[in-house]
Design a protein around this motif. Structure first.
Motif, mmCIF file in Angstrom:
data_model
loop_
_atom_site.group_PDB
_atom_site.id
_atom_site.type_symbol
_atom_site.label_atom_id
_atom_site.label_comp_id
_atom_site.label_asym_id
_atom_site.label_seq_id
_atom_site.Cartn_x
_atom_site.Cartn_y
_atom_site.Cartn_z
ATOM 1 N N ARG A 32 -1.972 -2.674 -9.548
ATOM 2 C CA ARG A 32 -2.430 -1.617 -8.341
ATOM 3 C C ARG A 32 -3.658 -1.154 -8.609
ATOM 4 N NH1 ARG A 32 3.368 0.837 -6.401
ATOM 5 N NH2 ARG A 32 3.831 -0.775 -5.353
ATOM 6 N N VAL A 33 -4.471 -0.726 -7.404
ATOM 7 C CA VAL A 33 -5.624 0.114 -7.537
ATOM 8 C C VAL A 33 -5.233 1.284 -6.986
ATOM 9 C CG1 VAL A 33 -7.802 0.186 -6.913
ATOM 10 C CG2 VAL A 33 -6.833 -2.052 -7.426
ATOM 11 N N GLU A 34 -5.537 2.355 -7.825
ATOM 12 C CA GLU A 34 -5.422 3.829 -7.257
ATOM 13 C C GLU A 34 -6.892 4.545 -6.754
ATOM 14 O OE1 GLU A 34 -3.107 7.822 -8.029
ATOM 15 O OE2 GLU A 34 -3.026 6.578 -9.336
ATOM 16 N N VAL A 35 -6.995 5.118 -5.674
ATOM 17 C CA VAL A 35 -8.172 5.742 -5.648
ATOM 18 C C VAL A 35 -7.739 7.149 -5.418
ATOM 19 C CG1 VAL A 35 -9.402 3.897 -4.534
ATOM 20 C CG2 VAL A 35 -8.204 5.272 -2.989
ATOM 21 N N VAL A 36 -8.492 8.217 -5.882
ATOM 22 C CA VAL A 36 -8.444 9.532 -5.751
ATOM 23 C C VAL A 36 -9.640 9.980 -5.086
ATOM 24 C CG1 VAL A 36 -7.786 11.738 -6.816
ATOM 25 C CG2 VAL A 36 -6.747 9.606 -7.810
ATOM 26 N N LEU A 37 -9.670 10.680 -3.823
ATOM 27 C CA LEU A 37 -10.846 11.094 -3.298
ATOM 28 C C LEU A 37 -10.869 12.485 -2.881
ATOM 29 C CD1 LEU A 37 -10.297 8.351 -0.421
ATOM 30 C CD2 LEU A 37 -11.578 8.168 -2.620
ATOM 31 N N MET A 90 0.706 -0.930 0.084
ATOM 32 C CA MET A 90 -0.159 -0.006 0.026
ATOM 33 C C MET A 90 0.686 1.292 -0.129
ATOM 34 S SD MET A 90 -2.650 1.484 2.866
ATOM 35 C CE MET A 90 -2.631 2.989 3.446
ATOM 36 N N ILE A 91 0.736 2.149 -0.884
ATOM 37 C CA ILE A 91 1.147 3.456 -0.746
ATOM 38 C C ILE A 91 0.013 4.196 0.126
ATOM 39 C CG2 ILE A 91 1.785 5.521 -2.103
ATOM 40 C CD1 ILE A 91 2.609 3.612 -4.151
ATOM 41 N N PRO A 92 0.537 4.855 1.172
ATOM 42 C CA PRO A 92 -0.315 5.703 2.093
ATOM 43 C C PRO A 92 -1.010 6.786 1.373
ATOM 44 C CG PRO A 92 1.867 5.698 2.881
ATOM 45 C CD PRO A 92 1.797 5.188 1.458
ATOM 46 N N PHE A 93 -2.051 6.890 2.072
ATOM 47 C CA PHE A 93 -3.026 8.251 1.591
ATOM 48 C C PHE A 93 -2.206 9.548 1.839
ATOM 49 C CE2 PHE A 93 -6.410 5.323 2.732
ATOM 50 C CZ PHE A 93 -7.244 5.671 1.626
ATOM 51 N N ARG A 94 -2.230 10.286 0.563
ATOM 52 C CA ARG A 94 -1.575 11.574 0.438
ATOM 53 C C ARG A 94 -2.227 12.399 -0.056
ATOM 54 N NH1 ARG A 94 4.078 10.239 1.117
ATOM 55 N NH2 ARG A 94 4.418 7.852 0.442
ATOM 56 N N ARG A 95 -2.161 13.925 0.778
ATOM 57 C CA ARG A 95 -3.013 14.870 0.208
ATOM 58 C C ARG A 95 -2.238 15.348 -1.358
ATOM 59 N NH1 ARG A 95 -7.406 17.260 1.196
ATOM 60 N NH2 ARG A 95 -7.239 16.621 3.073
ATOM 61 N N ARG A 96 -3.093 15.747 -2.216
ATOM 62 C CA ARG A 96 -2.539 15.985 -3.662
ATOM 63 C C ARG A 96 -2.496 17.605 -3.693
ATOM 64 N NH1 ARG A 96 -4.361 12.337 -8.157
ATOM 65 N NH2 ARG A 96 -5.264 14.273 -9.024
ATOM 66 N N ARG A 97 -1.849 18.253 -4.519
ATOM 67 C CA ARG A 97 -1.789 19.698 -4.897
ATOM 68 C C ARG A 97 -3.207 20.265 -5.178
ATOM 69 N NH1 ARG A 97 4.011 20.020 -7.936
ATOM 70 N NH2 ARG A 97 4.942 20.284 -6.078
ATOM 71 N N ASP A 98 -4.049 19.374 -5.942
ATOM 72 C CA ASP A 98 -5.591 19.821 -6.112
ATOM 73 C C ASP A 98 -6.450 19.782 -4.952
ATOM 74 O OD1 ASP A 98 -6.022 17.062 -5.975
ATOM 75 O OD2 ASP A 98 -6.454 16.831 -8.077
ATOM 76 N N GLY A 99 -6.025 19.292 -3.854
ATOM 77 C CA GLY A 99 -6.791 19.217 -2.583
ATOM 78 C C GLY A 99 -7.177 17.801 -2.151
ATOM 79 N N ARG A 100 -7.216 17.021 -3.355
ATOM 80 C CA ARG A 100 -7.889 15.659 -3.158
ATOM 81 C C ARG A 100 -6.777 14.847 -2.710
ATOM 82 N NH1 ARG A 100 -9.925 14.108 -8.756
ATOM 83 N NH2 ARG A 100 -8.256 14.498 -9.439
ATOM 84 N N VAL A 101 -7.279 13.433 -2.037
ATOM 85 C CA VAL A 101 -6.432 12.547 -1.397
ATOM 86 C C VAL A 101 -6.183 11.329 -2.416
ATOM 87 C CG1 VAL A 101 -6.386 11.195 0.738
ATOM 88 C CG2 VAL A 101 -7.399 13.447 0.720
ATOM 89 N N SER A 102 -5.256 10.753 -2.163
ATOM 90 C CA SER A 102 -4.854 9.619 -3.228
ATOM 91 C C SER A 102 -4.191 8.616 -2.174
ATOM 92 C CB SER A 102 -4.392 9.837 -4.426
ATOM 93 O OG SER A 102 -2.837 10.239 -3.946
ATOM 94 N N ALA A 103 -4.265 7.202 -2.618
ATOM 95 C CA ALA A 103 -3.796 6.321 -2.130
ATOM 96 C C ALA A 103 -3.497 5.105 -3.315
ATOM 97 C CB ALA A 103 -4.380 5.522 -0.966
#
Length: 122
Positions: free
Chosen positions: A99-104, A1-14
């Motif tokens: 891998r599965v990437e989620v962008v929230l 797992m690559i941990p949840f991280r805040r992106r520059r656009d304000g969304r969160v991805s993992a």
């Protein structure tokens, strides 16, 4: 797992390995079913797992606790179900070997947090 991280656009991805994503999907689907069952106060009283999702407001007074549970239980269970469905939706199509990437967005990230908390409680 690559941990949840805040992106520059304000969304969160993992990113999750396929097995991790499948496990999360399975747990979220179970959370949906538990939330549906928790909407009925008699289920929460009979099942300790559901009781943890909707704890007693008055543990020393069963009558007051039952009265309290009767009113907010359905609405709270509906919100828990909606949050779990958000997790299911964002993991839709999980499968394969990649891998599965989620962008929230903020609403989805909050739904994930609530659902993970519910899964941990149960």
């Amino acid at each position: 797992m690559i941990p949840f991280r805040r992106r520059r656009d304000g969304r969160v991805s993992a990113r999750f390995e396929p097995g991790e994503a499948q496990l999360l999907l399975s747990l979220a689907e179970e959370a949906v079913e538990l939330a549906r069952a928790a909407a009925y106060p008699e289920n929460a009283i009979a099942d300790p797992a559901l009781g943890r999702l909707l704890p007693d407001a008055y543990p020393d007074d069963p009558e007051a606790s039952e009265e309290f549970r009767r009113f907010p239980a359905a609405g709270l269970a509906d919100r828990k179900e909606a949050a779990a469905l958000t997790v299911v939706d964002t993991l839709a199509g999980v499968g394969g070997d990649s891998r599965v990437e989620v962008v929230l967005d903020e609403v989805q990230a909050t739904a994930w947090l609530r659902t993970i908390t519910d899964v941990r409680l149960v």
